[in-house]
Design a protein around this motif. Sequence first.
Motif, PDB file in Angstrom:
ATOM      1  N   PRO A  14       0.816  -1.221   0.000  1.00 19.64           N
ATOM      2  CA  PRO A  14       0.000   0.000   0.000  1.00 19.64           C
ATOM      3  C   PRO A  14       0.851   1.273   0.000  1.00 19.64           C
ATOM      4  O   PRO A  14       0.471   2.270  -0.635  1.00 19.64           O
ATOM      5  CB  PRO A  14      -0.816  -0.125   1.287  1.00 19.64           C
ATOM      6  N   GLN A  15       1.981   1.243   0.692  1.00 19.47           N
ATOM      7  CA  GLN A  15       2.848   2.421   0.719  1.00 19.47           C
ATOM      8  C   GLN A  15       3.469   2.680  -0.648  1.00 19.47           C
ATOM      9  O   GLN A  15       3.564   3.832  -1.102  1.00 19.47           O
ATOM     10  CB  GLN A  15       3.954   2.235   1.758  1.00 19.47           C
ATOM     11  N   GLU A  17       2.226   1.707  -3.535  1.00 19.68           N
ATOM     12  CA  GLU A  17       1.151   2.157  -4.412  1.00 19.68           C
ATOM     13  C   GLU A  17       0.903   3.653  -4.232  1.00 19.68           C
ATOM     14  O   GLU A  17       0.749   4.399  -5.209  1.00 19.68           O
ATOM     15  CB  GLU A  17      -0.115   1.363  -4.109  1.00 19.68           C
ATOM     16  N   GLU A  18       0.876   4.095  -2.982  1.00 17.00           N
ATOM     17  CA  GLU A  18       0.654   5.519  -2.693  1.00 17.00           C
ATOM     18  C   GLU A  18       1.789   6.376  -3.233  1.00 17.00           C
ATOM     19  O   GLU A  18       1.567   7.445  -3.815  1.00 17.00           O
ATOM     20  CB  GLU A  18       0.523   5.700  -1.179  1.00 17.00           C
ATOM     21  N   THR A  21       1.770   6.470  -7.116  1.00 13.73           N
ATOM     22  CA  THR A  21       0.656   7.320  -7.551  1.00 13.73           C
ATOM     23  C   THR A  21       1.007   8.789  -7.386  1.00 13.73           C
ATOM     24  O   THR A  21       0.705   9.620  -8.258  1.00 13.73           O
ATOM     25  CB  THR A  21      -0.616   6.988  -6.733  1.00 13.73           C
ATOM     26  N   ALA A  22       1.657   9.126  -6.274  1.00 11.08           N
ATOM     27  CA  ALA A  22       2.065  10.516  -6.030  1.00 11.08           C
ATOM     28  C   ALA A  22       3.078  10.975  -7.076  1.00 11.08           C
ATOM     29  O   ALA A  22       3.039  12.128  -7.537  1.00 11.08           O
ATOM     30  CB  ALA A  22       2.653  10.656  -4.624  1.00 11.08           C
ATOM     31  N   ALA A  83      -8.560  11.870  -3.127  1.00 18.54           N
ATOM     32  CA  ALA A  83      -8.538  10.834  -2.094  1.00 18.54           C
ATOM     33  C   ALA A  83      -9.801   9.998  -2.108  1.00 18.54           C
ATOM     34  O   ALA A  83      -9.770   8.813  -1.778  1.00 18.54           O
ATOM     35  CB  ALA A  83      -8.348  11.483  -0.725  1.00 18.54           C
ATOM     36  N   GLU A  86      -9.364   7.246  -4.634  1.00 19.53           N
ATOM     37  CA  GLU A  86      -8.354   6.306  -4.163  1.00 19.53           C
ATOM     38  C   GLU A  86      -8.931   5.402  -3.081  1.00 19.53           C
ATOM     39  O   GLU A  86      -8.660   4.196  -3.058  1.00 19.53           O
ATOM     40  CB  GLU A  86      -7.140   7.066  -3.627  1.00 19.53           C
ATOM     41  N   LYS A  87      -9.744   5.965  -2.191  1.00 14.12           N
ATOM     42  CA  LYS A  87     -10.355   5.159  -1.130  1.00 14.12           C
ATOM     43  C   LYS A  87     -11.337   4.148  -1.722  1.00 14.12           C
ATOM     44  O   LYS A  87     -11.390   2.996  -1.293  1.00 14.12           O
ATOM     45  CB  LYS A  87     -11.069   6.073  -0.135  1.00 14.12           C
ATOM     46  N   ARG A  90      -9.361   1.371  -3.309  1.00 12.90           N
ATOM     47  CA  ARG A  90      -8.777   0.514  -2.275  1.00 12.90           C
ATOM     48  C   ARG A  90      -9.815  -0.445  -1.725  1.00 12.90           C
ATOM     49  O   ARG A  90      -9.574  -1.639  -1.571  1.00 12.90           O
ATOM     50  CB  ARG A  90      -8.205   1.378  -1.140  1.00 12.90           C
ATOM     51  N   GLU A 179      -4.625  -3.254   6.085  1.00  9.38           N
ATOM     52  CA  GLU A 179      -5.329  -2.062   5.611  1.00  9.38           C
ATOM     53  C   GLU A 179      -6.619  -1.841   6.391  1.00  9.38           C
ATOM     54  O   GLU A 179      -6.947  -0.724   6.782  1.00  9.38           O
ATOM     55  CB  GLU A 179      -5.654  -2.220   4.118  1.00  9.38           C
ATOM     56  N   HIS A 183      -7.084   1.402   8.603  1.00 11.72           N
ATOM     57  CA  HIS A 183      -7.818   2.459   7.903  1.00 11.72           C
ATOM     58  C   HIS A 183      -9.333   2.324   7.944  1.00 11.72           C
ATOM     59  O   HIS A 183     -10.030   3.157   7.372  1.00 11.72           O
ATOM     60  CB  HIS A 183      -7.370   2.525   6.438  1.00 11.72           C
TER      61      HIS A 183
END
Length: 230
Positions: A14-15, A17-18, A21-22, A83, A86-87, A90, A179, A183
């Motif tokens: 997940p990190q 992927e983030e 994406t950034a 976001a 993205e949420k 996910r 996750e 989250h």
Amino acid sequence: MAGRHTLRSGPLVPQLEELLTAWIRDGKWTLGSRIPSEAELATELGVGRSSVREAVRLLARDGLLDVRHGVGTFVAKPPTGGAGLEKLLRRARLLEVYEVRRALEIEAARLAAERARPEDLRRLREQLSARHDSTTASTAVFVAADLDFHTAILEIAGNSILSALFDSIRPLLVDALAELVDHEPGRPDTSCAHDDLVRALEAGDAEAAVAATAANLDPTMSILRKGEHQ
């Protein structure tokens, strides 16, 4: 260069992927450009190639990257929707993982109720206690204890193909459960369902074992499905 991209402890995919994406969103990788290879990214970030490969696969699935086998991987489009999107994506991925998990564990519970031996149940009781004790520990410890418990039920079921399938998706389950823990604050506590499952196996009650497995997984799946309407 890797020092500029410090990753936290915990699930890496997940990190990554983030982060990737950034990089697309911020213009580090522009539309149509070819991104570095898995090996180059793994070296730059100080992580394993398998983690990079899974993160790239997720971005490709979301349409952000275009993987051309034998040619390279290219930026297909910039992220849109912020976001919220993205949420949503996910949650959609987590739901897919849980759908597969449910299919495997329902059948495993049914078989385990028919095949459990006294020594199997004694060990399972110990793992249940370890799982409950881990609920206040770190995410990584809890996830490992929870999945060890469910892996034991797959083993009791005595079907080598079911066990192999579960083992093959366990890395995805590790990331998915982490996750959820980190989250999804509304994630229900299903400890009672785990207790019910063990009691059903001890009684040799396949129907009750299936019901307990569903009670463990279905509330979380319901949350993930409802997320798209929030």
